[in-house]
Write a protein that holds these residues in place. Structure first.
Motif, PDB file in Angstrom:
ATOM      1  N   PHE A 161       1.053  83.835  55.163  1.00 33.64           N
ATOM      2  CA  PHE A 161       0.009  83.784  56.186  1.00 33.64           C
ATOM      3  C   PHE A 161       0.093  84.977  57.130  1.00 33.64           C
ATOM      4  O   PHE A 161      -0.930  85.544  57.521  1.00 33.64           O
ATOM      5  CB  PHE A 161       0.115  82.474  56.970  1.00 33.64           C
ATOM      6  CG  PHE A 161      -0.319  81.264  56.187  1.00 33.64           C
ATOM      7  CD1 PHE A 161      -1.092  81.395  55.035  1.00 33.64           C
ATOM      8  CD2 PHE A 161       0.025  79.980  56.584  1.00 33.64           C
ATOM      9  CE1 PHE A 161      -1.503  80.293  54.310  1.00 33.64           C
ATOM     10  CE2 PHE A 161      -0.381  78.868  55.869  1.00 33.64           C
ATOM     11  CZ  PHE A 161      -1.146  79.026  54.723  1.00 33.64           C
ATOM     12  N   ARG A 165      -2.878  87.910  57.593  1.00 34.63           N
ATOM     13  CA  ARG A 165      -3.525  88.267  58.858  1.00 34.63           C
ATOM     14  C   ARG A 165      -3.581  89.774  59.035  1.00 34.63           C
ATOM     15  O   ARG A 165      -4.539  90.312  59.590  1.00 34.63           O
ATOM     16  CB  ARG A 165      -2.762  87.639  60.024  1.00 34.63           C
ATOM     17  CG  ARG A 165      -3.096  86.171  60.245  1.00 34.63           C
ATOM     18  CD  ARG A 165      -2.240  85.606  61.349  1.00 34.63           C
ATOM     19  NE  ARG A 165      -2.652  84.256  61.721  1.00 34.63           N
ATOM     20  CZ  ARG A 165      -1.943  83.472  62.501  1.00 34.63           C
ATOM     21  NH1 ARG A 165      -0.779  83.890  62.985  1.00 34.63           N
ATOM     22  NH2 ARG A 165      -2.380  82.263  62.806  1.00 34.63           N
ATOM     23  N   CYS A 176      -5.850  82.546  49.497  1.00 32.15           N
ATOM     24  CA  CYS A 176      -5.918  81.795  50.754  1.00 32.15           C
ATOM     25  C   CYS A 176      -6.182  80.316  50.476  1.00 32.15           C
ATOM     26  O   CYS A 176      -5.523  79.432  51.042  1.00 32.15           O
ATOM     27  CB  CYS A 176      -7.006  82.390  51.633  1.00 32.15           C
ATOM     28  SG  CYS A 176      -7.269  81.508  53.180  1.00 32.15           S
ATOM     29  N   PHE A 214      -2.362  79.693  61.409  1.00 35.94           N
ATOM     30  CA  PHE A 214      -3.201  80.258  60.355  1.00 35.94           C
ATOM     31  C   PHE A 214      -4.249  79.250  59.889  1.00 35.94           C
ATOM     32  O   PHE A 214      -5.408  79.605  59.635  1.00 35.94           O
ATOM     33  CB  PHE A 214      -2.333  80.694  59.171  1.00 35.94           C
ATOM     34  CG  PHE A 214      -3.120  81.401  58.106  1.00 35.94           C
ATOM     35  CD1 PHE A 214      -3.492  82.724  58.258  1.00 35.94           C
ATOM     36  CD2 PHE A 214      -3.526  80.732  56.967  1.00 35.94           C
ATOM     37  CE1 PHE A 214      -4.230  83.376  57.290  1.00 35.94           C
ATOM     38  CE2 PHE A 214      -4.281  81.370  55.992  1.00 35.94           C
ATOM     39  CZ  PHE A 214      -4.615  82.704  56.162  1.00 35.94           C
ATOM     40  N   ASP A 217      -6.948  79.355  62.274  1.00 42.18           N
ATOM     41  CA  ASP A 217      -7.725  80.586  62.102  1.00 42.18           C
ATOM     42  C   ASP A 217      -8.717  80.441  60.943  1.00 42.18           C
ATOM     43  O   ASP A 217      -9.870  80.879  61.030  1.00 42.18           O
ATOM     44  CB  ASP A 217      -6.785  81.772  61.841  1.00 42.18           C
ATOM     45  CG  ASP A 217      -6.169  82.304  63.123  1.00 42.18           C
ATOM     46  OD1 ASP A 217      -6.630  81.886  64.200  1.00 42.18           O
ATOM     47  OD2 ASP A 217      -5.236  83.123  63.050  1.00 42.18           O
TER      48      ASP A 217
END
Length: 1858
Positions: A161, A165, A176, A214, A217
């Protein structure tokens, strides 16, 4: 896999040495599983392996090394099947079974594999994450191992993760998604290990904090993939679920729900704190989190109160849920899914929620009831797929919760039910939500209450059953109603009622409704009734069966169809095997149904035969006999639905036969001997199957038409599917029984069921040369799937030679034939080395496979084209080889992996690049095409090709108006080759990019860029739409494969293509690229469709925004109309995106903005912009509104109501309102200039609004605002605007306000001419009144009862139809309003109005006025509807002016209303009396309409001629004379012919009848126009029936009868189905009027019309029965026989020289020589048997023998010589086998020879000419040879010859012939 699978575990996975046979068998099954591709094959093999391991392998006795090898294989297979969870679980069961014996080995092996994954440097690859996911989900040992390494695994995921990013722009969506999935599975499967890291004493765990951060996000927009974001929401909820205490979980969940805090906000979960910032505010972040909480959170977290607020998370969620449902259309499906989940959770948690408050949760004063109902109501008509089902589920849940809440709190009355019922019954019948709500309310209110408040339901049910989208919903209401009615009936009775009594009560409500539906002419209504209503009715009320049958009259087609449907449904439901007996009423009715003219009746009867309550119930002898009679007569139906249903029914029938026979054989095996009864049953069954298969092969000859070949191929497929030992891995059901080999062995031991002989292979191979795709593909499929592999050697050479020959054909279809043949050959052979060494390609020892050979062919053809394009296009076009290479590489399993290495791919790609460049160079006229950005125009391409042809042919390249043959050849070669290249490349890259293909090399980015350039060149540089579209199919596959790649460089290739295209679109060009054959918009569509399938939604947003920006940009100061502007290109590109199906609902979110753009651009000064905008707007309307009800694309309404439409597209409403208000303001402006101002967008806006369906809208301010300008637009000076505004008004006005508005509008009409008024405004008001009243009357028949006040006001405005009103359009509109409510008008008013209108007819107009014609048509229709006035109007027919005459005649032709029925007799007299005058004096238009009216009235039931014989002869003379000189157009001639037939139907003038017959014989030929041929069939029905019977006196009149029968036979073989049907009606009438038929049907009114093929037999029977001794009869029979010139065909060279791109079809492609010869042979034999009964006949037959004997014997001798000279199969034989003329002539020869043979037997004079026995033997020998080499002739030929030989006491060896 190299880390996991040891070197000794190769692809074959051989078992260790020295093990038992059972273990070897186990290893074999597992190895086969690894090699297999289809999922079902793998699952089947693993299931078999598991059974062997469990039952046969002695695990305890195995050595440790053997166990280890087996475990390694199983674990390796698990990791290979990582994406197939069912397979992994089954393998895990096997591992667990071994673990019971040796747990250490299994655990250590699984641990070794997992350690190799999670401790490697590549742990964060997608593949390794998939391995981890599989072990967590499907492996119990895997979970144990991962529980020990949980911390390490989480740290690895955290590292992934963090690295992701950092690579924000290059993120891998697939990686992902897999990482989020692994997190979810860890939280779910290992909560004990995760919980301390989140909710433990440690303040912050950095690993878990990174993971949670994450995930948030991703939810908040870091990922563009919707599925990933939704999965992340579930993962966060699952993390909260690990909380050890409920309070901790509730606190964490409450924190997650705080969306409204200012950004960035800090979110706390246990000891973890993360900073959250929303990257994309699209509403999906709320949806993902709410969905996750509802899906994954424990109910004690959601439902228990939060301290100190005494509320709970579940109730606190609702405002967010409601807001999510109001969000963007793009997420509506998921939003409503969340709403349904919330209701489910609420239902489960009700006891906990009730503890929080004493007030009812869903009471009227609560804050939940109204919002929940509004959400359901507003989405009930959503066009988005899946929403309707979710709404229905949510509604049921809500009502269940409401009922429980009321019971809990003691609420009495349930007011919500009554409120909803009242609301629902007011909705129009077209509203789908109406029936959804009724279904949900019915359990709570009961059937009696619902029907009392909704008495119109039976009528609405019929309407709904005629509409596809409404049928299931209305049917469900009906089923629920009758089930509830039965319960209520049983409760009311003190004593149990009999089934007959219950059915009687049911019939009071429903019998007439069901009978009306079952006997309706609307096929959809019939079908839906049989499918949805009838089974449930007969199951709920068993005695309804008899009640329904009592109401039927089986002499009509409609009632016969209903009878068969009821009987077949009853037969399925009721287990009665003795349903039919010979001579019974049921049997006779079934016979009528099986030979009915109506396809639906015959299919229903067939279904009645095929269905059975027991699958192993053998059809009776009567059923088998009926089936043998039915099938041959129903093989040439033109309806695809008929063929498919015939195929499905026959499969059911064959399964019954097979299962019964198999059970009998197995029973015999167990007893070692079969009983005589069982033996008979078995013989009947297997002989029927064999007969059906042989019948199919007989009709596979090239002389059969497409319909027959398609049908018999389907039947053959049914036979092979059910009665062969072939397992199909792609089928879940319908596999043959595992022990069917016992039945096959039994059948073959008796010399039948030889389905796979060489001759049958040849027959199917010849079908692969058919010119229709469906026949070719189905034949190839049967050969591949069922016939044994490999082909015999002689067949391999034969098929290869034919395939190679076709590959070199310039015709696209023939090249496809060659490609298919080579593909089949590759699948059905083992070694092909010899054939291609002898092929046209120069001998090359390096060619070791068929694919290499095809590459060599491509290369040679390219080199030929490079030097001589014209010659190559004729003799070596490239598209055949490309197609063949594609089919062999990509459609034959295993070939791609074997053939396509890196070198072969680059060679193929290089060759394709060269071919593409060469072809584009030919089209451009120069080989340097790299710098060209736009395609050449068609003119430029034509000049380039003409110049090239001139250079290569050595001429000047002279231009012609029409394309020359050479020009067409070159163009076809170019365009078809480009199309095939695009299709091939896309599919090739797709397959090579698929990891499951195990290709030996990956595709490099450089290779893929070259491929993308080829696509780009073809799409952007070739104008031909077929080439571009074909190429785009491949291009979409190419882009899809690249966008899911893990290589960012590869992913970027389609993106760059898209960006380059957008850049090119914005540049200026010197030619048009987007009109018609545009390539650029298609490039956008392909890339974006691929992106949508791979969840790359950002590309669509980028493209649409760019295109909108370009389209909205202002035009340059100086622009050229002949050159496309960027704005035009952009609008056309948007149109392509909207029309493309690949984008699905993703494009809907941009539709409002595009609609506003399109409407705005309609005001552009540039015509090209306006044209493009109008096309875009049209596409948007179709896309946004969805399909029309019932699939009727001409319907004026869609399935969406305004409320639903503007809920989905809210930003459209203000814009549309503004457009309406501006236009309405101008219409009512005091300025004349403004009143006449044109609003280009107004009419399109009105069209959109008019297409909305009145429905669910409630009072809303915005919609109410739209009504006012629509009312004002009634004054528009534009007629079309006024009409469309009236339709839009109906859609936007609330249904409850209709009557109020009607009265208001009517009262505003001026009461006299003295009042000031505007004509436009008055006409517009009348239009609006008509639109509203029409809709009201259509929706509710009883609405007239509430319109008395409306009628009174309408009557008071009578002046509007008087001459005081000078506008005829207004007068006509008023009159139309009165017609709509005529039954409610007063008698005095109608009398006054009719007198007024009658006087109008006598007044001649001074000048032509607009609308006068339509007004007088309305006047005529109105007066003719009055039985008292109709005679007065028609008596003065001759005195009326021409326009009135035409109006009267058109009314008579339409034949509407009850007055027409009562006046039909006098009207027919009037038309007859005036006929002569009209024919002599009127113009052509009046004569044509007059004759049509005469035929329509008299043929409609009135058949009495009132004219004298002299008058009849005079009129007939006039008509026949005009027909003989072909005076007038074909439509007039057809009416004249029918009128003459009517007159001559009672005429005694033989000369006129002869002339009439001659005209029929001239007009019936296939070359004549269809209207004339149809008129011939009509004429036979009108006048031919009494003339075809032998009650005529005199031989010359008998000849007339025979000539008419001949005409009937010709018309029964006509190409047009309508003509054949009408001819069949004539035959049925003629047959029913015979004495024999009358006696047979003594108690029946008449027999139904017979099927066309049955009619041929009936007409031939009529000919032989009445006229067998007439000389003309033999002539007629022989006339219909095909020619017999076999010799000339056998001597032709079948390797035909190219004769052009296209072949001319026969005038009648439906005619079938073989089928007609089969019908004629029995007739000829009957005629021969009557030899001694008539000396005239005997003389005629002897004369025929003398004149034809030599020719027949010569042709037969040539056949024998040909047979003896053809020692082995040759390519020339395949040419003969696929020649339809040879088959036709063979049938003609055999029919004549057999007829001749019969005459030699019966005629003493002819016996001396030739020995009949010798002839019979010769015929049998030739028949057998043809039969054994793929040329199947009808079995009747062999049967008759064998019969003749037996009569001559000659012994015959049967050779398998029955």
């Amino acid at each position: 896999m190299d880390l996991i699978i040891t070197p000794d575990l190769g692809d074959d996975a051989l078992p260790p040495a020295g093990v038992s046979n059972d273990l070897k068998l186990l290893f074999k099954k597992l190895t086969e599983c690894r090699r297999s591709v289809p999922k079902r094959c793998k699952e089947r093999l693993v299931e078999e392996a598991f059974k062997i391991l469990k039952e046969r392998v002695q695990l305890l006795s195995l050595e440790k090394s053997h166990l280890l090898s087996l475990v390694r294989l199983l674990v390796a297979m698990q990791m290979e099947a990582v994406n197939t969870s069912s397979l992994c679980r089954k393998l895990d069961q096997m591992i667990q079974l071994i673990g019971e014996v040796s747990s250490d080995i299994t655990f250590e092996e699984v641990q070794r594999c997992i350690n190799a994954v999670i401790h490697s440097d590549q742990v964060t690859s997608t593949k390794n994450l998939q391995y981890v996911s599989m072990f967590l989900e499907c492996s119990s040992l895997g979970q144990r191992v991962l529980r020990q390494d949980c911390h390490h695994l989480l740290s690895k995921v955290s590292e992934l993760f963090l690295s992701s990013r950092e690579e924000d722009e290059l993120r891998n969506e697939a990686l992902c998604y897999q990482a989020v999935k692994v997190c979810l599975q860890i939280f779910q499967s290992l909560p004990g290990e995760v919980s301390p890291m989140v909710f433990g004493p440690e303040t912050t765990n950095s690993v878990m904090a990174n993971i949670l951060g994450f995930l948030m996000d991703v939810i908040l927009g870091w990922s563009a993939n919707k599925d990933t974001r939704l999965l992340a929401g579930t993962a966060v909820a699952m993390l909260i679920n690990t909380a050890p205490e409920d309070d901790l979980g509730r606190t964490a969940a409450w924190c997650v729900l705080q969306f409204s805090r200012p950004e960035p906000w800090r979110m706390t979960v246990g000891g973890l704190q993360v900073l959250c910032r929303c990257r994309v505010k699209d509403g999906l972040e709320k949806l993902a989190l709410i969905r996750g909480l509802l899906t994954a959170c424990r109910k004690d977290i959601l439902a228990h109160g939060l301290y100190p607020s005494r509320t709970c998370l579940l109730l606190d969620m609702f405002p967010v849920v409601s807001a999510v449902c109001d969000d963007s259309l793009d997420n509506l499906y998921y939003a409503f899914q969340v709403f349904s989940l919330w209701l489910k959770c609420l239902k489960v948690c009700l006891p906990s929620v009730w503890k929080l408050s004493s007030a009812p949760l869903l009471g009227p004063d609560s804050g939940l009831q109204c919002p929940v109902i509004d959400i359901i109501w507003n989405n009930a008509e959503s066009p988005i797929e899946g929403i309707t089902e979710s709404v229905r589920s949510a509604l049921c849940l809500f009502l269940e919760i409401y009922e429980s809440d009321c019971q809990h709190h003691g609420v009495i009355g349930r007011p919500l039910y009554w409120e909803l019922l009242h609301r629902v019954t007011k909705l129009p019948w077209e509203t789908k939500a109406k029936y959804m709500f009724l279904c949900a309310l019915l359990p709570y209110l009961g059937a009696a209450v619902v029907l009392k408040h909704y008495s119109e339901f039976p009528d609405h049910l019929l309407k709904c059953l005629s509409t596809n989208q409404l049928s299931p919903w209305a049917s469900e209401v009906y089923v629920s109603l009758i089930q509830d009615q039965r319960k209520e009936m049983c409760k009311k009775q003190s004593a149990p009622s009999s089934e007959l009594e219950l059915a009687g009560q049911w019939s009071q409500c429903w019998r007439e409704t069901l009978l009306e539906a079952l006997t309706s002419d609307v096929k959809l209504l019939q079908t839906n009734t049989v499918s949805h209503l009838l089974p449930e009715t007969l199951q709920t009320f068993p005695s309804a069966f008899m009640v329904l049958l009592d109401g039927l009259d089986n002499t009509s087609q409609r009632d016969l169809k209903a009878w068969t449907c009821i009987m077949s449904t009853q037969r399925i439901i009721c287990e009665d095997s003795s349903w039919i007996s010979e001579g019974s009423y049921v049997y006779k009715t079934l016979q009528n149904a099986l030979t009915s003219l109506d396809d639906g009746v015959r299919l229903a009867a067939l279904n009645m035969l095929c269905c059975g309550s027991k699958s192993k119930e053998m059809p009776s002898a009567l059923e088998l006999s009926a089936m043998r009679n039915f099938i041959p007569l129903n093989l040439n139906s033109e309806a695809p639905a008929f063929r498919q249903q015939l195929y499905a029914s026959m499969k059911k029938f064959l399964c019954r036969v097979r299962d019964t026979c198999l059970a009998t054989v197995l029973r015999g095996n167990s007893r070692t001997a079969l009983a005589q009864e069982d033996e008979n049953i078995l013989c009947q069954g297997v002989e029927f199957v064999d007969w059906l298969a042989e019948l199919a092969f007989v009709y596979l000859n090239p002389g059969s038409n497409y319909q027959r070949k398609k049908t018999v191929l389907l039947l053959l497929s049914a036979v092979l599917e059910t009665c062969t030992d072939t397992w199909s891995p792609d089928k879940k059901k319908g596999q043959p029984p595992a022990n069917i080999s016992a039945l096959i062995t039994w059948a073959r031991s008796r010399g039948i069921w030889d389905f796979f002989s060489k001759s049958k292979q040849l027959a199917l191979i010849s079908c692969m040369e058919d010119m229709t795709d469906e026949i070719r593909e189905l034949s190839a499929e049967l050969l591949i799937q069922y016939f044994p592999k490999p082909f015999p050697d002689e067949l391999i050479s034969l098929v290869f030679g034919r395939g190679e020959m076709f590959l070199y054909s310039p015709r696209a279809q023939e090249a496809q034939i060659g490609a298919l043949m080579l593909k089949v050959l590759l699948q059905k052979s083992v070694d092909l080395s010899q054939p291609w060494l002898n092929s046209r390609v120069s001998r090359d020892a390096n060619i070791t496979s068929l694919c290499q050979y095809l590459l060599q062919v491509m290369e040679q053809q390219y080199l030929t084209a490079k030097t001589d394009m014209l010659g190559a296009s004729q003799k070596a076009p490239m598209h055949g080889a490309v197609t063949a290479l594609q089919r062999c590489l990509l459609e034959v399993p295993g070939v791609l992996q074997k053939e396509m290495d890196a070198g072969t791919f680059r060679k193929t790609l290089g060759l394709i690049e060269n071919i593409t460049a060469l072809i584009l160079g030919v089209l451009y006229g120069e080989q340097d095409t790299e710098s060209k950005e736009v395609p050449p125009s068609y003119c430029e391409m034509g000049k380039a090709i003409t110049s090239m042809i001139g250079q290569q042919a050595g001429s000047d390249g002279e231009e012609f108006i029409l394309l020359s043959e050479e020009h067409s050849l070159v163009l076809t070669c170019c365009w078809v080759s480009l199309k095939e290249i695009g299709t091939f490349l896309g599919s090739l890259v797709e397959r090579l990019s698929n990891p499951a293909q195990s290709v030996h090399h990956p595709l490099t980015a450089g290779d893929l860029r070259k491929v993308s350039k080829v696509f780009k060149d073809i799409i952007l540089k070739c104008r031909h739409w077929g080439a571009v579209e074909g190429c785009c199919r491949g291009f979409t596959k190419f882009c899809s494969a690249l966008l899911v790649s893990e290589d960012p460089e590869v992913q970027d290739i389609p993106v760059q293509l898209l960006k380059e295209g957008l850049k090119l679109l914005q540049s200026s060009r010197a030619t048009s690229v987007t009109r018609r054959a545009a390539g650029l918009p298609m490039l956008f569509l392909c890339v974006l469709s691929a992106a949508e399938s791979s969840r790359r939604t950002s590309l669509l947003s980028l493209s649409v925004s760019t295109l909108l920006e370009v389209a909205n940009s202002p035009l340059p100061d100086s622009w050229d109309q002949t050159v496309d502007l960027p704005q035009v290109c952009a609008v056309h590109s948007l149109n392509t995106l909207v029309r493309g199906s690949g984008l699905g609902v993703a494009i809907l979110k941009y539709c409002p903005e595009m609609a506003i753009l399109a409407l705005t651009l309609l005001s552009s000064p540039c015509w090209a912009v306006r044209n493009a905008a109008l096309q875009l707007y049209s596409s948007l309307c179709t896309r946004m509104l969805g399909h029309s009800p019932g699939g009727d694309h001409n319907s004026t309404q869609c399935g969406m109501c305004p409320l639903a439409f503007f809920t989905h597209y809210p930003c459209l409403l203000p814009f549309l309102l503004n457009e309406l208000k501006n236009a309405a303001a101008d219409v009512h402006s005091s300025s004349k200039r403004r009143r006449l101002c044109v609003h280009p967008s107004l009419y399109p806006v009105l069209v959109l609004l008019a297409k909305l369906q009145p429905g669910l809208q409630t009072e809303s301010r915005e919609l109410s605002e739209a009504v006012t300008p629509l009312l004002q637009l009634s004054s528009s000076p534009v007629y079309a605007v006024r009409v469309m505004a009236s339709k839009a008004l109906v859609a936007l006005m609330p249904c409850s306000k209709y009557l109020d508005f009607l009265l208001k509008l009517l009262k505003e009409l001026p009461s006299s001419r003295e009042e000031p008024f505007s004509h436009n405004h008055l006409h517009g008001q009348l239009l609006q009144i008509r639109a509203i009243i029409t809709h009201v009357l259509l929706s509710d028949k009883a609405a007239l009862n509430s319109l008395h006040r409306f009628v009174e006001v309408l009557e008071s405005r009578l002046w509007l139809v008087t001459r005081g009103q000078q506008c005829d359009m207004i007068r006509g509109m008023y009159l139309e309003l009165v017609r709509l409510v005529r039954t409610s008008c007063s008698k005095g008013f109608l009398h006054q109005l009719c007198a007024l209108l009658n006087s109008e007819l006598h007044i001649l107009p001074h000048c032509l006025q607009i609308g006068s014609d339509s007004f007088f048509q309305a006047v005529v229709a109105f007066l003719c509807e009055d039985p008292c006035l109709i005679s007065t109007v028609w008596q003065k027919f001759s005195s009326w002016r021409a326009s009135l005459k035409l109006s009267l005649l058109r009314w008579a032709t339409e034949g509407r209303g009850s007055s027409m029925t009562s006046f039909q007799h006098p009207l027919g007299k009037t038309l007859q009396v005036n006929l002569k005058e009209v024919l002599q004096n009127e113009d052509a238009e009046v004569k044509g309409v007059y004759l049509k009216a005469l035929v329509s009235v008299m043929a409609g039931g009135f058949d009495g001629l009132v004219l004298e014989e002299a008058a009849i002869q005079e009129c007939a003379e006039l008509l026949l004379s005009s027909l003989e000189v072909s005076h007038g157009e074909s439509m007039y001639c057809s009416h004249a012919l029918c009128a003459a037939s009517l007159l001559l139907s009672r005429s005694l003038d033989y000369k006129l009848l002869l002339r009439w017959c001659s005209i029929l014989e001239t007009a019936m030929v296939p070359e004549a126009v269809e209207t004339l041929r149809m008129a011939c069939a009509d004429s036979l029905c009108l006048a031919g029936v009494p003339l075809v019977h032998k009650d005529q006196k005199g031989a010359h009149k008998l000849e007339l009868s025979i000539r008419l029968i001949n005409v009937g036979l010709c018309l029964l073989q006509d190409q047009s189905e309508q003509v054949r049907v009408k001819a069949a009606i004539f035959v049925s009438k003629a047959w029913n009027s015979t004495p024999a038929a009358s006696t047979a049907a003594h108690k029946q009114k008449s027999s139904p019309s017979a099927h066309v093929n049955q009619s041929v037999l009936l007409l031939l029977g009529l000919l032989l029965e009445g006229y067998w001794d007439h000389p003309r009869t033999l002539e007629v029979l022989l006339h219909h026989l095909p020619e017999s010139h076999v010799s000339s065909h056998l001597q032709k060279d079948k390797e035909a020289i190219f004769s052009g791109l296209y072949e001319r079809d026969n005038a009648n492609i439906y005619a079938e020589p073989l089928a007609i010869a089969e019908c004629l042979l029995p007739c000829l034999l009957q005629l021969a048997l009557k030899y001694h009964q008539s000396s005239t006949l005997a003389q005629r037959l002897d004369l025929w023998v003398n004149s034809n004997l030599t020719q027949v014997l010569e042709n037969l001798a040539d056949c024998k010589n040909f047979v003896s000279g053809l020692q082995s199969l040759q390519s020339s034989w395949m040419s003969f086998l696929s020649d339809p003329l040879l088959h036709s002539n063979l049938c003609g020869l055999f029919t004549r020879a057999i007829f001749l043979n019969q005459l030699l037997t019966v005629s003493t004079e002819s016996q001396t000419l030739y020995d009949g026995t010798t002839l019979s033997k010769d015929l049998l020998d030739v028949y057998r040879w043809f039969h054994g080499n793929g040329c199947f002739l009808p079995q009747i030929f062999a049967d008759v010859v064998l019969s003749l030989l037996r009569k001559s006491n000659t012994q015959v060896v049967q050779d398998g012939l029955s």
